[in-house]
Write a protein that holds these residues in place. Sequence first.
Motif, PDB file in Angstrom:
ATOM      1  N   PRO A  32     -37.165 -36.250 -14.414  1.00 31.17           N
ATOM      2  CA  PRO A  32     -35.844 -37.269 -13.284  1.00 31.17           C
ATOM      3  C   PRO A  32     -35.589 -35.063 -13.057  1.00 31.17           C
ATOM      4  N   PHE A  33     -35.435 -34.486 -13.498  1.00 29.56           N
ATOM      5  CA  PHE A  33     -35.180 -33.536 -13.148  1.00 29.56           C
ATOM      6  C   PHE A  33     -35.688 -32.311 -11.287  1.00 29.56           C
ATOM      7  N   SER A  45     -35.807 -26.304  -9.779  1.00 30.67           N
ATOM      8  CA  SER A  45     -36.719 -25.242 -10.076  1.00 30.67           C
ATOM      9  C   SER A  45     -37.383 -25.606 -11.457  1.00 30.67           C
ATOM     10  N   VAL A  46     -37.108 -25.755 -11.858  1.00 28.64           N
ATOM     11  CA  VAL A  46     -36.812 -25.665 -13.307  1.00 28.64           C
ATOM     12  C   VAL A  46     -38.241 -26.852 -13.893  1.00 28.64           C
ATOM     13  N   LEU A  50     -42.321 -26.728 -14.651  1.00 29.52           N
ATOM     14  CA  LEU A  50     -42.116 -27.831 -15.990  1.00 29.52           C
ATOM     15  C   LEU A  50     -43.718 -28.750 -15.599  1.00 29.52           C
ATOM     16  N   MET A  51     -43.012 -29.523 -14.573  1.00 27.69           N
ATOM     17  CA  MET A  51     -44.191 -30.776 -14.479  1.00 27.69           C
ATOM     18  C   MET A  51     -45.407 -30.267 -14.099  1.00 27.69           C
ATOM     19  N   VAL A 308     -31.229 -28.842 -17.956  1.00 30.36           N
ATOM     20  CA  VAL A 308     -32.365 -28.248 -18.213  1.00 30.36           C
ATOM     21  C   VAL A 308     -32.233 -27.532 -19.605  1.00 30.36           C
ATOM     22  N   HIS A 309     -31.342 -26.718 -19.748  1.00 25.58           N
ATOM     23  CA  HIS A 309     -31.171 -26.262 -20.708  1.00 25.58           C
ATOM     24  C   HIS A 309     -31.459 -26.350 -22.462  1.00 25.58           C
TER      25      HIS A 309
END
Length: 341
Positions: A32-33, A45-46, A50-51, A308-309
């Motif tokens: 989703p991010f 970007s984060v 991760l993806m 994201v945190h």
Amino acid sequence: MHKEKSSNRLFEMDLLRIIAIFAVIMVHIASPFVFHNPYSLLDHSVGNFLMSTFKFAVPFFLMSSGYFMLYEGKKLSVSILKYKIFKLFLLIICWSFLYAFCFSKNFLKTFILGYDHLWYLYAFIGLYIITPILRLCTKKENKNVLYYACGICITFESCPKLLFFLPKDLYISEFSHKFLIPINSCLMYYLLGYLIRIDFNHLRKFRISLYIMLFFSLCISILGVQFFTSSKRVAEEVFYSQSSLPLILYSVSLFILLFDSIQKNKQKCPKFLRQKISTLASLILGVYLIHVSVLEIFKSIFPNLNTVHHIPIVWLLVAILSFLIAYLMSRIKYLKWLIKI
């Protein structure tokens, strides 16, 4: 039930599959991010990092299955395959009903097509159906033919997607699929798992090359989405797709390197810990089926944990709860059939 005794389990593969299920959970948390944020935001970007880093999950599962199912030394009768296919159909019906009833606005569509992550069960029915035919080909003397088959898969599935920058009216991707419609990435990873098994001692000698391939393929995926694409469609097809060339190279090299590392160090792992890992590995299918529901419930209860945190916290909690639920179901006579083949 048709299942291997725990004494026949392979520690390296158990650990790889546990790593893969944690990666699956991370992908579902991070996606989703990526797709719900502008490309310029930090959250995107984060999420992209991760993806790209954890997208090896499904290739790992497919390769581990090919590692076992296609090996000519494994006893595999038609009756065992029929049982597995029948059980997969039952799992699809039950879990599709549960997800459609609890989480979908379109019950009929979700029940028929399955919830997002249930595509994996459909794919494995197809792989199991063709496994007897593949077993006729998976002989050591046919190794080069199988490498050729994997090369064909990459050529017609992956390479056209790298040409996304060409004008759409050239129809490159559609043209390539006219030749080999049945070939897909699932079959390719399935075959690669077998080839890694019979050729592992040779492949492990190229450790430095594998590290280089791993590094550059991961960088291409991360930077490709971040700087060279501007649409969800391109990101999904070119870099996140299971048939993406960077992902294939990344997944295969990581699989071999991790397998090699685990094999070299497994004697340092205490016996009791290896037994715990074996127990966790036996719950993998259940965790895969359960974790999306846990994530959906978690998001509805804690809607504020959406930055994201919070990803590491959500990741660990969803994984722990999914394993716990799968374990409890495995101990209940009338529920354990829902999480095992």
